[in-house]
Scaffold this active site. Structure first.
Site, PDB file in Angstrom:
ATOM      1  CE  LYS A  11      -4.391  -1.435   0.267  1.00 14.34           C
ATOM      2  NZ  LYS A  11      -5.454  -0.993  -0.656  1.00 14.34           N
ATOM      3  CB  SER A  49      -0.777  -8.219  -0.370  1.00  8.36           C
ATOM      4  OG  SER A  49      -1.568  -8.883   0.606  1.00  8.36           O
TER       5      SER A  49
END
Length: 307
Positions: A51, A299
């Site tokens: 992110k 992730s």
């Protein structure tokens, strides 16, 4: 629609502020699952997830921003807090009251103010809109922004430079920002490589959306240990990219997610959060239908070990 040039520009923009994350392997896991698995270690990225890439990609284009405002269940919050620190401006993040206390603490540790009282997954965007008007801060969407999507896609550029002979790439899908950016990079540079998104069975809005050809919105936030993909729907910007460039969406059980986490810890020796384990969970449950040489995007690594 998002293109390779935008991702390459994002890569140049964010390069001074992010890690080039490693590609990890495990002969033990390869033997266990009968595949050649290459793990893209975005759990080792700044703030512990991919992110940071998207938040910086957007933030670094802003001129004279008074501050940054975001809505997040955790990892995007930390990405925006970090981007605000890079810019030298305040950050305000709206997080559901039920969101991980661990991720809230990490967001505050990066200097952001967290607004969570009375916030739910269903009303958090309404709360954010009110704060946006009040503060005049710049809003950074967690996924439905082309600049954010381009930033996430830089992980795909790195992956293709690190790995040869890939047959498929698997990554989590929530709102679709990561998968859209990844698919754009992969299909532009290696069009024969398949791209699959992975989501929990109880959060299968992306699968239904691609099957029906329109965005399917969940009525309420799904119950899943993979808190990073508890979004209610794909975005208006991400959906057309996924429809054009993704080869399919795979759904996985909660049991498979838990087993994938365990294997990543015991065999790969990596601490990965449930959402980050989705790609390996897909290999556990759909391995026979997948090709041999796979890249799995881990992730995030913001795993909460509190009781």
């Amino acid at each position: 629609m998002l293109g390779l040039q935008e991702i390459q520009e994002a890569a140049r923009r964010i390069a001074p502020y992010v890690h080039k994350t490693p590609l990890l392997t495990s002969k033990s896991l390869d033997a266990l699952l009968g595949k050649t698995l290459l793990f893209k270690g975005e759990h080792l990225q700044k703030t512990g997830s991919f992110k940071a890439r998207g938040a910086l990609s957007k933030a670094l284009t802003l001129k004279g921003a008074k501050g940054l405002l975001a809505v997040s269940s955790g990892n995007h919050a930390q990405g925006v807090a970090y981007a605000a620190r890079v810019l030298g401006v305040p950050a305000l993040v709206v997080m559901p009251e039920e969101a991980s206390p661990f991720k809230k603490a990490a967001t505050r540790a990066l200097g952001a103010e967290v607004v969570d009282r009375g916030v739910t997954p269903e009303n958090r965007e309404e709360v954010a809109r009110a704060l946006l008007e009040e503060t005049g801060y710049a809003f950074i969407h967690p996924f439905d922004d082309p600049l954010v999507m381009a930033g996430q896609g830089t992980a795909g550029l790195e992956l293709l430079a690190q790995a040869e002979g890939l047959e498929a790439v698997l990554a989590p899908v929530g709102g679709g920002g990561l998968l859209a950016g990844l698919a754009t990079a992969v299909k532009a540079l290696a069009p024969k490589v398949r791209v699959y998104g992975v989501e929990p069975e109880g959060a299968d809005d992306a699968k239904k959306s691609l099957e029906r050809g329109e965005i399917v919105r969940l009525k309420e936030a799904p119950r899943t240990r993979a808190d990073g993909v508890r979004t209610l729907s794909l975005g208006q910007n991400t959906f057309p990219v996924l429809r054009a460039r993704v080869d399919g969406i795979l759904t996985v059980s909660e049991e498979a997610i838990l087993e994938a986490e365990r294997l990543l810890f015991t065999r790969l020796k990596q601490v990965v959060e449930p959402t980050g384990a989705l790609a390996l969970a897909a290999v556990l449950e759909h391995g026979k239908a997948l090709p041999h040489r796979l890249a799995l995007l881990l992730s995030g690594g913001n795993r909460d070990f509190s009781p």
